[in-house]
Scaffold this active site. Structure first.
Site, PDB file in Angstrom:
ATOM      1  N   HIS A  22       0.816  -1.215   0.000  1.00 19.10           N
ATOM      2  CA  HIS A  22       0.000   0.000   0.000  1.00 19.10           C
ATOM      3  C   HIS A  22       0.843   1.255   0.000  1.00 19.10           C
ATOM      4  O   HIS A  22       0.394   2.319  -0.410  1.00 19.10           O
ATOM      5  CB  HIS A  22      -1.012  -0.056   1.130  1.00 19.10           C
ATOM      6  CG  HIS A  22      -2.053  -1.074   0.827  1.00 19.10           C
ATOM      7  ND1 HIS A  22      -1.990  -2.344   1.309  1.00 19.10           N
ATOM      8  CD2 HIS A  22      -3.108  -1.023  -0.024  1.00 19.10           C
ATOM      9  CE1 HIS A  22      -2.992  -3.041   0.800  1.00 19.10           C
ATOM     10  NE2 HIS A  22      -3.684  -2.269  -0.013  1.00 19.10           N
TER      11      HIS A  22
ATOM     12  N   GLU B 271     -10.259 -11.680  -5.144  1.00 16.24           N
ATOM     13  CA  GLU B 271      -8.848 -11.508  -4.787  1.00 16.24           C
ATOM     14  C   GLU B 271      -8.339 -12.609  -3.865  1.00 16.24           C
ATOM     15  O   GLU B 271      -7.213 -12.557  -3.390  1.00 16.24           O
ATOM     16  CB  GLU B 271      -8.622 -10.125  -4.181  1.00 16.24           C
ATOM     17  CG  GLU B 271      -9.552  -9.742  -3.066  1.00 16.24           C
ATOM     18  CD  GLU B 271      -9.342  -8.310  -2.567  1.00 16.24           C
ATOM     19  OE1 GLU B 271      -8.329  -7.681  -2.906  1.00 16.24           O
ATOM     20  OE2 GLU B 271     -10.204  -7.836  -1.812  1.00 16.24           O
TER      21      GLU B 271
ATOM     22  N   ASP C 274      -3.874  -8.879  -4.230  1.00 21.87           N
ATOM     23  CA  ASP C 274      -4.051  -9.928  -3.228  1.00 21.87           C
ATOM     24  C   ASP C 274      -4.122 -11.312  -3.862  1.00 21.87           C
ATOM     25  O   ASP C 274      -3.650 -12.284  -3.280  1.00 21.87           O
ATOM     26  CB  ASP C 274      -5.313  -9.658  -2.395  1.00 21.87           C
ATOM     27  CG  ASP C 274      -5.030  -8.651  -1.296  1.00 21.87           C
ATOM     28  OD1 ASP C 274      -4.003  -8.808  -0.614  1.00 21.87           O
ATOM     29  OD2 ASP C 274      -5.810  -7.690  -1.142  1.00 21.87           O
TER      30      ASP C 274
ATOM     31  N   CYS D 157      -8.616  -4.528 -11.211  1.00 26.10           N
ATOM     32  CA  CYS D 157      -8.206  -3.280 -10.564  1.00 26.10           C
ATOM     33  C   CYS D 157      -6.915  -3.396  -9.764  1.00 26.10           C
ATOM     34  O   CYS D 157      -6.523  -2.471  -9.070  1.00 26.10           O
ATOM     35  CB  CYS D 157      -9.323  -2.743  -9.683  1.00 26.10           C
ATOM     36  SG  CYS D 157      -9.706  -3.837  -8.311  1.00 26.10           S
TER      37      CYS D 157
HETATM   38  C1  PEP Z   1      -6.065  -5.905  -4.954  1.00 22.93           C
HETATM   39  O1  PEP Z   1      -5.904  -6.664  -3.994  1.00 22.93           O
HETATM   40  O2  PEP Z   1      -5.657  -6.151  -6.103  1.00 22.93           O
HETATM   41  C2  PEP Z   1      -6.744  -4.615  -4.765  1.00 22.93           C
HETATM   42  C3  PEP Z   1      -7.036  -3.857  -5.794  1.00 22.93           C
HETATM   43  O3  PEP Z   1      -7.018  -4.221  -3.509  1.00 22.93           O
HETATM   44  P1  PEP Z   1      -5.925  -3.605  -2.498  1.00 22.93           P
HETATM   45  O4  PEP Z   1      -4.683  -3.332  -3.284  1.00 22.93           O
HETATM   46  O5  PEP Z   1      -6.524  -2.387  -1.923  1.00 22.93           O
HETATM   47  O6  PEP Z   1      -5.746  -4.706  -1.502  1.00 22.93           O
HETATM   48 MG    MG Z   2      -6.921  -6.344  -2.133  1.00 27.85          MG
END
Ligand code: PEP
Ligand code: MG
Length: 582
Positions: free
Chosen positions: A191, A435, A459, A506
Site C-alpha cells: 500500500h 482476490e 491480493d 483493478c
Molecule cells: C487488490 O488486492 O488487487 C486490490 C485492488 O485491492 P488492495 O490493493 O486495496 O488490496
Molecule cells: Mg486487495
C-alpha cells in the site's frame, strides 16, 4: 557512485539531495555551522555524550536488576563506547575541521564505524554494528530533542530515503517537496507503493540495505521507471539523467494529448479505462487523465490519521466530493472497508494481536463482525447513490456465504432508509472483489449473485503464490504473470461472461503496460488503474488490434513460468510502444 536495483513502483525520475530517515523518523541534516557557533556545537556533543552515557547506565542497572548482570553487560559495552575519548575526539575533529553541525558529525562518524564492522560479515561484528547504530540513535535523540524536524513541513525539495515507510507515513509526504522516495523494504503491490502512485511521487522500494551508506544532503537519483537508486552519481550519470528526466516529461506531455481520445483498439473494441483512487481529491486526477470513471475507491484511507471511526457524514461527504467532480454519469465503484494486515489500524480494528494478520480478521470479515461500522458506511454509500452512478463492492470475499451475509446487511440498511424516507438508488449495483483464490475458483457461483466482479490481482497473486505483497525478499515469487494466476483470471473472466456480468481488473497489474495486451486478449474490457497510468495504458490499447491481443494471450498461456511470460510480454510490448519498456 553506487547503483542499487530495487522494484519500481511509481514512475518518474528525481535528482536531488537525500533526506535520510531512520526508523524513528529522525531527519539527519547535512548542516554546516557558522565558525562562531563551533564551540556551541562542541558543547552540544559533550552534553549528548554525557546524556547517552547516563541513559546506558540506567539501562544497565534496570536490565541487571531484572534479568541478571550478564544481560546488563550489553549496556556496559555501550557505556565503554560512548565514554571512549577517541569517539568524542573524532566527532570534535569533524566539527572543528569540516565545520559540520553536531548531528551530522555524529551520524557520519557512527555510520562509518558501523559500516566498517558490517563489512567484516561475521555475526559478532554485525552485532557490534547494531550497537553503534543504537548509540547513534541515542545521541541523535539527545541532540535533536525538541528540534526533531517534521517531514510534513520541509522547506527544501528532497529525495526521501528510508528503511521502510508505512502507508500513513507516505500519505503525509508533500509531493511538492518530496520529489521521490526509495526504501530498503517493500514490494510491488504494497500500500506504500500504491500511495506513491496516488501522490504521483516517483518511488523505488525493496532496494535492500543502503540507508547506512548515505548521509543527509548527499546527491542521489531515483529512477522510478527502472527501479534504480543511484548514490553519489558522477557527472556523466547526472547529465544522462537530466536528459532522461526531460525526455520523460516530453513523453508525458505527448501522452497528455490522448486525454480526449477514446480507449479503443485499432479494430474498434472499446475498453473502459477507469481510475483507482484513495482520496476524494484524486477524482480530479481521474478527470485530468481522461478516465471513464472510478473503478476502485479504496475507502479505508478515510481512516488515515483519525483517532475515531469516520461518521456517516464523513463518508457521505467524501463520496459526494468524488461525485461532484466526476458528474452524474461516470461510474464510481465504492469499496467497503478493507482494513487490516498491511492497511491502517484504527480504533475500529478490534483485532487482538494476530499471528498471521494477512490470513486473519480483516476486511469484509472485520466488517461482518462490526455491524455498526459496516452499516454506517453502507448508509453513506446508499445515500450517495441518489446523486450519481454509485456502485458498491465488497473486498476479500472468500466464500459465497460471506457475500450473502454482506448483501443481507445491505438489504437491512435499505429498509432502514426506506423507513426514514431517505432517498437512494434501489437498484444500486453490487459487486465483489475476486482476490482470494477460493473466490476465483468459485467465481461461477458468485457470478449468479452479483452485478459485477473486480479482480484484485494484488491480493490474488499474494494468496495464490503464498508470497507477501509487501516483502521484498519474496518479490521474485510475487508475479502477476505466474501461470497459476493467469489460470485463475481466465476462470473469473469465463464465469463473468457466462453469467453476463461485467468484470474489471483493478490490481496494479492493470496499470503495467506489459500486461495490457495480455489482459485484453484474456477478455477483459474494463481496466482500473492508478490515474497517472491511464494515458500510457490508453496508448497501448489504441496501438493494438484484438486479433494481436488474443494471439498474445494464447501464446502467454502456453508458457510454463512467470519469467517466460514476462519476457514474452515485454518483447511484444516493446514492439508496440518501445518507450514504455525502457
Ligand atoms: C487488490 O488486492 O488487487 C486490490 C485492488 O485491492 P488492495 O490493493 O486495496 O488490496
Ligand atoms: Mg486487495
Amino acid at each position: 557512485m553506487e547503483i542499487k536495483q530495487g522494484t519500481p513502483v511509481s514512475p518518474g525520475v528525481a535528482i536531488g539531495p537525500a533526506l535520510v530517515l531512520d526508523t524513528e523518523w529522525f531527519r539527519i541534516p547535512q548542516r554546516y555551522v557558522e565558525p562562531d557557533r563551533v564551540h556551541e556545537e562542541l558543547e552540544r556533543v559533550n552534553q549528548a555524550l554525557a546524556a547517552a552515557a547516563r541513559e546506558a547506565k540506567e539501562n544497565q542497572q534496570a536490565v541487571s536488576d531484572k534479568l541478571g548482570k550478564q544481560y546488563g553487560a550489553i549496556f556496559g559495552a555501550h557505556i565503554q563506547l560512548i565514554e571512549d575519548p577517541s569517539l568524542a575526539a573524532e566527532i570534535e575533529k569533524q566539527i572543528l575541521e569540516e565545520g559540520f553541525a553536531a548531528e551530522y558529525a555524529v551520524s557520519r562518524i557512527m555510520r562509518a564505524h558501523a559500516k566498517a564492522l558490517e563489512s567484516i560479515q561475521h555475526g559478532y561484528f554485525a552485532a557490534r554494528a547494531a550497537d553503534l547504530f543504537d548509540i547513534e540513535k541515542c545521541l541523535l535523540r539527545n541532540l535533536l530533542g525538541h528540534r526533531r524536524e517534521q517531514i510534513q513541513h520541509l522547506k527544501q525539495a528532497v529525495v526521501v530515503l528510508a528503511h521502510d515507510l508505512t502507508p500513513s507515513e507516505t500519505a503525509v509526504l508533500d509531493p511538492k517537496m518530496v520529489h521521490a522516495f526509495a526504501t530498503e523494504a517493500g514490494g510491488r503491490a504494497s500500500h506504500t507503493a500504491i500511495m506513491a502512485g496516488a501522490l504521483e511521487i516517483p518511488a523505488v522500494v525493496g532496494l535492500g540495505k543502503f540507508v547506512t551508506d548515505v548521509s543527509g544532503g548527499d546527491m542521489v537519483i531515483v529512477d522510478g521507471h527502472r527501479g534504480l537508486l543511484i548514490l553519489d552519481p558522477d557527472k556523466e550519470m547526472l547529465e544522462r539523467y537530466e536528459k532522461t528526466r526531460s525526455s520523460f516529461r516530453i513523453f508525458e506531455d505527448r501522452l497528455g494529448e490522448l486525454r480526449e481520445l477514446p480507449a479503443v483498439t485499432r479494430d474498434g473494441t472499446n475498453i473502459q479505462l477507469l481510475g483507482n483512487i484513495e482520496f476524494p481529491a484524486e477524482a480530479t486526477h481521474c478527470l485530468d487523465r481522461g478516465a471513464a470513471g472510478v473503478g476502485l475507491y479504496r475507502t479505508e484511507f478515510l481512516y488515515l490519521g483519525k483517532t475515531s471511526d469516520p461518521t456517516e457524514a464523513d463518508h457521505l461527504d467524501a463520496y459526494l466530493t468524488v461525485l461532484r467532480t466526476l458528474g452524474k454519469c461516470k461510474p464510481v465503484v465504492i469499496r467497503t472497508l478493507d482494513l487490516g494486515a498491511d492497511k491502517f489500524s484504527t480504533s475500529a480494528e478490534v483485532v487482538e494481536h494476530e499471528r498471521n494478520p494477512f490470513l486473519g480478521l480483516r476486511s469484509i470479515r472485520l466488517c461482518l463482525r462490526n455491524l455498526t461500522l459496516f452499516k454506517t458506511q453502507m448508509r453513506a454509500i446508499l445515500r450517495a447513490s441518489a446523486f450519481g452512478d454509485v456502485r458498491i463492492m465488497f473486498p476479500m470475499v472468500s466464500t459465497l456465504l460471506e457475500l450473502r451475509q454482506a448483501k443481507m446487511i445491505l438489504a437491512e440498511v435499505k429498509e432502514d432508509l426506506d423507513e426514514e424516507g431517505i432517498a437512494y438508488n434501489p437498484k444500486l449495483p453490487v459487486g465483489t472483489m475476486i482476490e482470494v483464490p477460493s473466490a476465483a475458483i468459485m467465481a461461477d457461483q458468485l457470478a449468479r449473485e452479483v452485478n459485477f466482479f473486480s479482480i484484485g490481482t494484488n491480493d490474488l497473486v499474494q494468496y495464490t503464490l503464498a508470497a507477501d505483497r509487501t516483502n521484498e525478499t519474496v518479490a521474485s515469487l510475487y508475479n502477476p504473470a505466474d501461470p497459476a494466476v493467469l489460470r485463475l483470471i481466465d476462470m473469473v473472466v469465463g464465469a463473468a461472461r457466462k453469467h453476463g456480468i461485467e468484470v474489471n481488473l483493478c490490481g496494479e497489474m492493470s496499470g503495467e503496460p506489459i500486461y495490457t495486451m495480455l489482459l485484453l486478449g484474456m477478455g477483459l474490457r474494463q481496466l482500473s488503474v492508478t490515474p497517472h497510468n491511464i494515458p500510457e495504458i490508453k496508448k497501448i490499447i489504441r496501438s493494438v488490434s484484438m486479433e494481436e491481443a488474443t494471439h498474445v494471450a494464447e501464446e502467454a498461456r502456453r508458457l510454463e513460468t512467470a519469467r517466460d511470460v514476462n519476457n514474452y510480454l515485454r518483447e511484444q510490448t516493446r514492439r508496440i510502444l518501445p518507450e514504455v519498456v525502457g
